[in-house]
Motif scaffolding. Structure first.
Motif, PDB file in Angstrom:
ATOM      1  N   ASN A  14       0.822  -1.208   0.000  1.00 14.22           N
ATOM      2  CA  ASN A  14       0.000   0.000   0.000  1.00 14.22           C
ATOM      3  C   ASN A  14       0.859   1.263   0.000  1.00 14.22           C
ATOM      4  O   ASN A  14       0.531   2.269   0.636  1.00 14.22           O
ATOM      5  CB  ASN A  14      -0.932  -0.001   1.217  1.00 14.22           C
ATOM      6  CG  ASN A  14      -2.046  -1.017   1.092  1.00 14.22           C
ATOM      7  OD1 ASN A  14      -3.054  -0.773   0.434  1.00 14.22           O
ATOM      8  ND2 ASN A  14      -1.870  -2.178   1.721  1.00 14.22           N
ATOM      9  N   GLY A  25     -10.631  -1.213   5.774  1.00 11.56           N
ATOM     10  CA  GLY A  25     -11.114  -2.521   5.345  1.00 11.56           C
ATOM     11  C   GLY A  25     -10.915  -2.796   3.876  1.00 11.56           C
ATOM     12  O   GLY A  25     -10.633  -3.925   3.483  1.00 11.56           O
ATOM     13  N   ARG A  26     -11.052  -1.766   3.052  1.00 14.35           N
ATOM     14  CA  ARG A  26     -10.888  -1.956   1.611  1.00 14.35           C
ATOM     15  C   ARG A  26      -9.487  -2.432   1.286  1.00 14.35           C
ATOM     16  O   ARG A  26      -9.295  -3.340   0.469  1.00 14.35           O
ATOM     17  CB  ARG A  26     -11.194  -0.647   0.878  1.00 14.35           C
ATOM     18  CG  ARG A  26     -11.144  -0.765  -0.642  1.00 14.35           C
ATOM     19  CD  ARG A  26     -11.592   0.527  -1.290  1.00 14.35           C
ATOM     20  NE  ARG A  26     -10.753   1.650  -0.870  1.00 14.35           N
ATOM     21  CZ  ARG A  26     -10.982   2.909  -1.235  1.00 14.35           C
ATOM     22  NH1 ARG A  26     -12.043   3.199  -1.976  1.00 14.35           N
ATOM     23  NH2 ARG A  26     -10.175   3.873  -0.836  1.00 14.35           N
ATOM     24  N   GLU A  27      -8.480  -1.825   1.932  1.00 11.63           N
ATOM     25  CA  GLU A  27      -7.092  -2.208   1.661  1.00 11.63           C
ATOM     26  C   GLU A  27      -6.788  -3.615   2.187  1.00 11.63           C
ATOM     27  O   GLU A  27      -6.066  -4.386   1.554  1.00 11.63           O
ATOM     28  CB  GLU A  27      -6.130  -1.213   2.303  1.00 11.63           C
ATOM     29  CG  GLU A  27      -6.068   0.144   1.616  1.00 11.63           C
ATOM     30  CD  GLU A  27      -7.199   1.067   2.013  1.00 11.63           C
ATOM     31  OE1 GLU A  27      -7.319   2.144   1.427  1.00 11.63           O
ATOM     32  OE2 GLU A  27      -7.971   0.687   2.931  1.00 11.63           O
ATOM     33  N   GLU A  86      -8.978  -6.135   2.604  1.00 17.72           N
ATOM     34  CA  GLU A  86      -9.662  -7.107   1.751  1.00 17.72           C
ATOM     35  C   GLU A  86      -8.958  -7.243   0.406  1.00 17.72           C
ATOM     36  O   GLU A  86      -8.837  -8.344  -0.140  1.00 17.72           O
ATOM     37  CB  GLU A  86     -11.117  -6.692   1.557  1.00 17.72           C
ATOM     38  CG  GLU A  86     -11.942  -6.820   2.836  1.00 17.72           C
ATOM     39  CD  GLU A  86     -13.377  -6.349   2.645  1.00 17.72           C
ATOM     40  OE1 GLU A  86     -13.696  -5.889   1.529  1.00 17.72           O
ATOM     41  OE2 GLU A  86     -14.155  -6.425   3.603  1.00 17.72           O
ATOM     42  N   ALA A  87      -8.480  -6.124  -0.132  1.00 12.06           N
ATOM     43  CA  ALA A  87      -7.764  -6.176  -1.409  1.00 12.06           C
ATOM     44  C   ALA A  87      -6.459  -6.952  -1.258  1.00 12.06           C
ATOM     45  O   ALA A  87      -6.087  -7.739  -2.134  1.00 12.06           O
ATOM     46  CB  ALA A  87      -7.485  -4.758  -1.911  1.00 12.06           C
ATOM     47  N   SER A 104      -7.281 -10.633  -0.949  1.00 10.09           N
ATOM     48  CA  SER A 104      -7.749 -11.146  -2.245  1.00 10.09           C
ATOM     49  C   SER A 104      -6.591 -11.369  -3.203  1.00 10.09           C
ATOM     50  O   SER A 104      -6.559 -12.363  -3.934  1.00 10.09           O
ATOM     51  CB  SER A 104      -8.761 -10.169  -2.859  1.00 10.09           C
ATOM     52  OG  SER A 104      -9.910 -10.059  -2.060  1.00 10.09           O
ATOM     53  N   TRP A 132     -15.137  -3.843  10.682  1.00  9.22           N
ATOM     54  CA  TRP A 132     -14.944  -4.608   9.448  1.00  9.22           C
ATOM     55  C   TRP A 132     -13.903  -5.710   9.623  1.00  9.22           C
ATOM     56  O   TRP A 132     -13.947  -6.724   8.937  1.00  9.22           O
ATOM     57  CB  TRP A 132     -14.547  -3.681   8.291  1.00  9.22           C
ATOM     58  CG  TRP A 132     -13.393  -2.775   8.583  1.00  9.22           C
ATOM     59  CD1 TRP A 132     -13.442  -1.491   9.017  1.00  9.22           C
ATOM     60  CD2 TRP A 132     -12.005  -3.092   8.480  1.00  9.22           C
ATOM     61  NE1 TRP A 132     -12.181  -0.976   9.184  1.00  9.22           N
ATOM     62  CE2 TRP A 132     -11.276  -1.946   8.856  1.00  9.22           C
ATOM     63  CE3 TRP A 132     -11.304  -4.230   8.092  1.00  9.22           C
ATOM     64  CZ2 TRP A 132      -9.899  -1.902   8.870  1.00  9.22           C
ATOM     65  CZ3 TRP A 132      -9.928  -4.199   8.105  1.00  9.22           C
ATOM     66  CH2 TRP A 132      -9.237  -3.048   8.491  1.00  9.22           C
ATOM     67  N   VAL A 156     -14.441  -9.921   8.552  1.00  8.23           N
ATOM     68  CA  VAL A 156     -13.703 -10.517   7.440  1.00  8.23           C
ATOM     69  C   VAL A 156     -13.774 -12.043   7.549  1.00  8.23           C
ATOM     70  O   VAL A 156     -13.476 -12.618   8.596  1.00  8.23           O
ATOM     71  CB  VAL A 156     -12.240 -10.060   7.432  1.00  8.23           C
ATOM     72  CG1 VAL A 156     -11.445 -10.813   6.369  1.00  8.23           C
ATOM     73  CG2 VAL A 156     -12.177  -8.571   7.165  1.00  8.23           C
TER      74      VAL A 156
END
Length: 324
Positions: free
Chosen positions: A43, A53-55, A57-58, A61, A95, A99
């Motif tokens: 990041n 949370g977006r970072e 989860e990315a 993934s 969040w 997960v």
């Protein structure tokens, strides 16, 4: 050095401190620090406080889709990030609780036949050969065998006490009669080595859970020394003290790999394979599954029952109609 780079070492120092306060193993410490470092680098070296949370989860993934890592690896990365936010940064993020952990697929353990075990052990000698026999003869995990202390081997009762095993539980397991004499010789060699260390001004072994403060004389007592000490003194990464650790697990892993090739075994074999074989061969011999559960230190008998699926005669002793 810019401000972002200057903050990173202090963050890692705090993560390391928190892990040691919670008595995490050195292996876990290295793994968690590695995942946190990868997360920050992925990041753009941004501080985790600025991420969300977006970072996360990315990142997870990408591990699964691009890195094609196993579910256990992905879950370890998630655990490291959970520890970072909860324990180090003190940030309670909803969040992170939601997960979903990757589901680990059910896998049958690799088990050697008794003939394959004999062939493997015949290709090993010395200390690594003795440890391999100990793993197969007792069902110990690799690190349980390497961390074995002299005081926990009871030759009179033919048993071994496993301290602080998986889940922090203690248990007892058998000491094979055929290993009593060679194990006693190993203890005698450890005694000579310990006396040599004491004469040189060393000889204090690492003790867990502040036992060294509670019992100041214990670290130099022979009973607390490792049965399988390392050949050389080394610097303890926890506090910088020069002391003798136990034998490196990589040494045994290399010896097992060489023995597997020499024995002509095509199955993948690790130290844990010997533990699997121990449990399966006891089941084949007719021992009660609850007894085997106790020897292995499984919290739930369902974990032990997986070995019923790898028996040569089938989990329920079914005979194929083709064999009638």
């Amino acid at each position: 050095m810019d401000a972002k780079e200057a903050r990173a070492p202090r963050l890692f120092d705090e993560v390391r401190r928190k892990l040691r306060v919670h008595h995490y193993s050195l292996r876990t410490e290295r793994a968690y620090l590695g995942w946190i470092r990868r997360f920050i680098l992925a990041n753009g070296r941004r501080h985790p406080r600025t991420l969300g949370g977006r970072e996360v989860e990315a990142f997870l993934s990408r591990l699964a889709v691009q890195g094609k890592v196993a579910a256990s690896t992905q879950n370890q990365a998630l655990s490291a990030l959970l520890f970072l936010y909860r324990e180090v940064l003190g940030v309670r993020l909803p969040w992170m609780e939601d997960v979903i952990r990757a589901k680990r697929p059910a896998r049958l353990p690799v088990v050697l036949s008794q003939a394959e075990v004999r062939a493997l052990l015949a290709c090993m000698d010395g200390r690594t050969g003795l440890i391999a026999q100990l793993l197969y003869g007792t069902g110990l995990r690799l690190m349980e065998a390497l961390r074995l202390r002299v005081k926990d081997v009871d030759f009179g009762r033919n048993e071994i006490v496993v301290r602080n095993g998986k889940g922090g539980r203690d248990r007892r397991t058998l000491l094979p009669a055929s290993l009593a004499a060679p194990l006693q010789e190993e203890v005698d060699r450890a005694r000579v080595l310990h006396q040599r260390d004491l004469a040189a001004g060393f000889g204090a072994v690492w003790l867990p859970h502040a036992l060294a403060r509670k019992y100041p004389g214990a670290p130099t007592e022979f009973g607390w020394q490792y049965v399988f000490p390392a050949l050389r003194l080394s610097v303890d990464p926890h506090d910088g003290t020069i002391r003798r650790h136990h034998l490196d697990d990589a040494t045994l892993s290399r010896a097992i790999r060489r023995a597997r090739l020499l024995a002509g075994i095509d199955k993948p074999v690790s130290a844990h394979t010997l533990r699997h074989s121990f449990a399966t061969h006891l089941l084949e011999a007719g021992y009660d599954i609850r007894t085997i559960q106790e020897l292995l230190g499984h919290k739930d008998v369902a974990t032990t029952q997986i070995y019923t699926h790898v028996l040569n005669r089938g989990g329920r002793g079914v005979l194929s109609p083709l064999d009638h």
